[in-house]
Design a protein around this motif. Structure first.
Motif, PDB file in Angstrom:
ATOM      1  N   ARG A   1      35.976  57.668  50.346  1.00  0.00           N
ATOM      2  CA  ARG A   1      36.394  56.255  50.470  1.00  0.00           C
ATOM      3  C   ARG A   1      36.115  55.713  51.864  1.00  0.00           C
ATOM      4  O   ARG A   1      35.702  54.561  52.009  1.00  0.00           O
TER       5      ARG A   1
ATOM      6  N   ASP B   1      43.335  53.440  51.087  1.00  0.00           N
ATOM      7  CA  ASP B   1      44.549  54.156  51.470  1.00  0.00           C
ATOM      8  C   ASP B   1      45.448  54.548  50.299  1.00  0.00           C
ATOM      9  O   ASP B   1      46.554  55.041  50.494  1.00  0.00           O
ATOM     10  N   ILE B   2      44.970  54.342  49.068  1.00  0.00           N
ATOM     11  CA  ILE B   2      45.795  54.736  47.912  1.00  0.00           C
ATOM     12  C   ILE B   2      45.908  56.270  47.906  1.00  0.00           C
ATOM     13  O   ILE B   2      44.889  56.967  47.972  1.00  0.00           O
TER      14      ILE B   2
ATOM     15  N   PRO C   1      48.035  56.021  38.075  1.00  0.00           N
ATOM     16  CA  PRO C   1      48.062  54.997  39.133  1.00  0.00           C
ATOM     17  C   PRO C   1      49.347  54.158  39.064  1.00  0.00           C
ATOM     18  O   PRO C   1      49.955  54.025  38.002  1.00  0.00           O
ATOM     19  N   GLU C   2      49.740  53.621  40.221  1.00  0.00           N
ATOM     20  CA  GLU C   2      50.912  52.738  40.272  1.00  0.00           C
ATOM     21  C   GLU C   2      50.670  51.531  39.357  1.00  0.00           C
ATOM     22  O   GLU C   2      49.521  51.130  39.134  1.00  0.00           O
TER      23      GLU C   2
ATOM     24  N   GLN D   1      41.971  48.067  51.349  1.00  0.00           N
ATOM     25  CA  GLN D   1      43.258  48.253  50.675  1.00  0.00           C
ATOM     26  C   GLN D   1      43.223  49.505  49.782  1.00  0.00           C
ATOM     27  O   GLN D   1      44.137  50.326  49.836  1.00  0.00           O
ATOM     28  N   VAL D   2      42.154  49.676  49.010  1.00  0.00           N
ATOM     29  CA  VAL D   2      42.127  50.798  48.061  1.00  0.00           C
ATOM     30  C   VAL D   2      41.824  52.133  48.751  1.00  0.00           C
ATOM     31  O   VAL D   2      42.109  53.188  48.205  1.00  0.00           O
TER      32      VAL D   2
ATOM     33  N   ARG E   1      48.390  48.740  40.628  1.00  0.00           N
ATOM     34  CA  ARG E   1      46.969  49.092  40.573  1.00  0.00           C
ATOM     35  C   ARG E   1      46.468  49.022  39.115  1.00  0.00           C
ATOM     36  O   ARG E   1      45.399  48.483  38.845  1.00  0.00           O
TER      37      ARG E   1
ATOM     38  N   GLU F   1      40.169  59.167  39.466  1.00  0.00           N
ATOM     39  CA  GLU F   1      41.414  58.683  40.098  1.00  0.00           C
ATOM     40  C   GLU F   1      42.622  58.905  39.182  1.00  0.00           C
ATOM     41  O   GLU F   1      43.662  59.422  39.612  1.00  0.00           O
TER      42      GLU F   1
ATOM     43  N   LYS G   1      37.100  55.854  38.055  1.00  0.00           N
ATOM     44  CA  LYS G   1      38.492  55.558  37.722  1.00  0.00           C
ATOM     45  C   LYS G   1      39.104  56.689  36.890  1.00  0.00           C
ATOM     46  O   LYS G   1      40.308  56.926  36.938  1.00  0.00           O
TER      47      LYS G   1
ATOM     48  N   ARG H   1      39.311  61.082  50.117  1.00  0.00           N
ATOM     49  CA  ARG H   1      39.557  60.137  51.222  1.00  0.00           C
ATOM     50  C   ARG H   1      38.284  59.969  52.057  1.00  0.00           C
ATOM     51  O   ARG H   1      37.947  58.867  52.479  1.00  0.00           O
TER      52      ARG H   1
ATOM     53  N   THR I   1      50.697  62.225  44.915  1.00  0.00           N
ATOM     54  CA  THR I   1      51.913  61.793  45.640  1.00  0.00           C
ATOM     55  C   THR I   1      52.963  62.895  45.568  1.00  0.00           C
ATOM     56  O   THR I   1      52.752  63.933  44.935  1.00  0.00           O
TER      57      THR I   1
END
Ligand code: HEM
Length: 396
Positions: free
Chosen positions: A354, A385-386, A295-296, A382-383, A299, A289, A286, A351, A390
């Motif tokens: 993941r 594709d985070i 993170p959004e 779900q995670v 999340r 990440e 984390k 990616r 960005t």
């Protein structure tokens, strides 16, 4: 009373010292039955040791080790069992541990990670060669080959070998790695194998998770250095730092192939005793990440970050990220030419991690829930594709 409980009782009443605690006899007992099945008298003896620890003489290092080891040994009786205690992470020297908030030392972190991965995977390959239930010669050979693929670049950087060759003798590799470790590292490796069961493949599972953990810890140090470099507008150095992180992630990919040799039936057998310990609690992952970008909110306020309160706090305190530093760089400065490709390559390595992790989980778990209170693979889908970065900066 078990031999281990007798040995601790004798130590408690004898000339006890934290340097001469009977670790070996206790870990032998744990390997004989599994951590989930430790005998009540042994647990009571360990608890008494912890209670009396304050009056046990010994060096600072050996007292700290005994305290940390009791902490991971007594997680289940205490009701504190989790990912960190399952993997005995407090016993393993982690990259970046000694940075103390100063400038990240990436060379030291790489060396620390390499020494640990060398030890963990050489031990995995050695143990794989001892067989186990339903293990065939073909499976053992495959494990040795995949372990060798992880070890080769690591041992090369450590100056322990140029090429392990085709006909690898796991015991010879283990001896070579062991002789390069110091006494503390050897002890950390020996004490950090605390399986909950006697299923042979659990050894592989624990070592691969530990190896990924210290690899993520290294990547977190690399990213912290990248953030610092960007704050000084050292774009070329930042791009090199990202490339180094990408390289170590790519190079470690065979760890997943190695773990994929575990039989789903073996996994099913021991995972009933690992409930509550999940890599969703991995701080290093984390941290990686959240050092890429903040993170959004959805999340941050989900179970994903509730499981890592220390990292959540760093984010909430406004931890600078690669993305935030990039946004504050002046419009010129080689960003598009140097940094964008490095960020894209790093994002693709994450990616790929993941995607592989997801496939492995589908294979091993099917549609069962996770051990970290999630629905399992639907959460991972779900995670997966985070976005890693960005459009806030110039690289996506
Ligand atoms: C048998 C192999 C594996 C299975 C079945 C598996 C399964 C899962 C599941 C179901 C989750 C969701 C959280 C939960 O409820 O536990 C998860 C999360 C996670 N796993 Fe694994 N996993 C496996 C191997 C690994 C390995 C080798 C690593 C390397 C450290 C790893 C790292 C992670 C991380 C970092 C998360 C958190 C992801 C996030 O919150 O975004 N897993 N895993």
């Amino acid at each position: 009373m078990t031999t281990a409980a007798v040995a601790i009782r004798a130590w408690l009443v004898g000339p006890r010292h934290s340097d001469n605690f009977p670790y070996a006899v206790v870990t032998d007992e744990l390997h004989r039955v599994g951590k989930h099945f430790l005998d009540g008298e042994l647990v009571a003896a360990l608890q008494q040791t912890r209670t009396e620890l304050g009056s046990v003489p010994g060096s600072y290092a050996s007292s700290q080790l005994l305290r940390a080891w009791l902490d991971v040994m007594l997680d289940k009786p205490d009701g504190r069992y989790c990912y960190h205690t399952y993997l005995a992470l407090p016993l393993l020297p982690q990259p970046g541990q000694s940075d103390n908030g100063l400038t990240p030392d990436t060379a030291a972190a790489l060396r620390c990670r390499d020494r640990l991965v060398a030890a963990l995977i050489a031990d995995t390959v050695r143990f794989a060669s001892t067989g186990g239930e339903a293990t065939t010669a073909t499976l053992t050979g495959k494990r040795i080959r995949l372990g060798t693929r992880v070890l080769t670049p690591v041992l090369r950087r450590l100056g322990l070998t140029d090429d392990l060759g085709h006909d690898v003798d796991p015991h010879e590799v283990w001896q070579r790695v062991q002789s390069a470790l110091d006494a503390d590292e050897r002890q950390a490796v020996a004490l950090s194998m605390l399986p909950v069961s006697t299923v042979h493949d659990e050894h592989l599972f624990i070592r691969v998770l530990q190896a990924w953990e210290c690899t993520f810890a290294l990547v977190a140090v690399n990213l912290s250095a990248v953030v610092n470099e960007l704050s000084q507008q050292a774009v070329a150095a930042a791009a090199r730092g990202l490339d180094a992180a990408t390289a170590v992630l790519r190079e470690s990919a065979p760890l997943f192939s190695l773990l994929a040799t575990m039989r789903p039936e073996s996994f099913a057998e021991f995972r009933v005793y690992t409930d509550g310990a999940s890599a969703i609690q991995s701080d290093s992952y984390k941290l990686v990440e959240s050092l890429c970008r903040r993170p959004e909110l959805a999340r941050l306020h989900s179970i994903a970050f509730a499981a890592v309160p220390g990292v959540l706090q760093r984010v909430e305190q406004g931890q600078p990220t690669v993305q935030s530093q990039l946004a504050s760089l002046p419009p010129t400065g080689g960003v598009d030419a140097q940094l964008t490709p490095a960020m894209e390559a790093f994002a693709e390595a994450i990616r790929a991690w993941r995607r592989t992790h997801y496939s492995l989980a589908v294979r091993m778990l099917g549609d069962q829930p996770g051990t970290g209170s999630t629905p399992g693979t639907p959460y991972l889908q779900q995670v997966r594709d985070i976005p890693v970065f960005t459009g806030g900066g110039r690289a996506a």
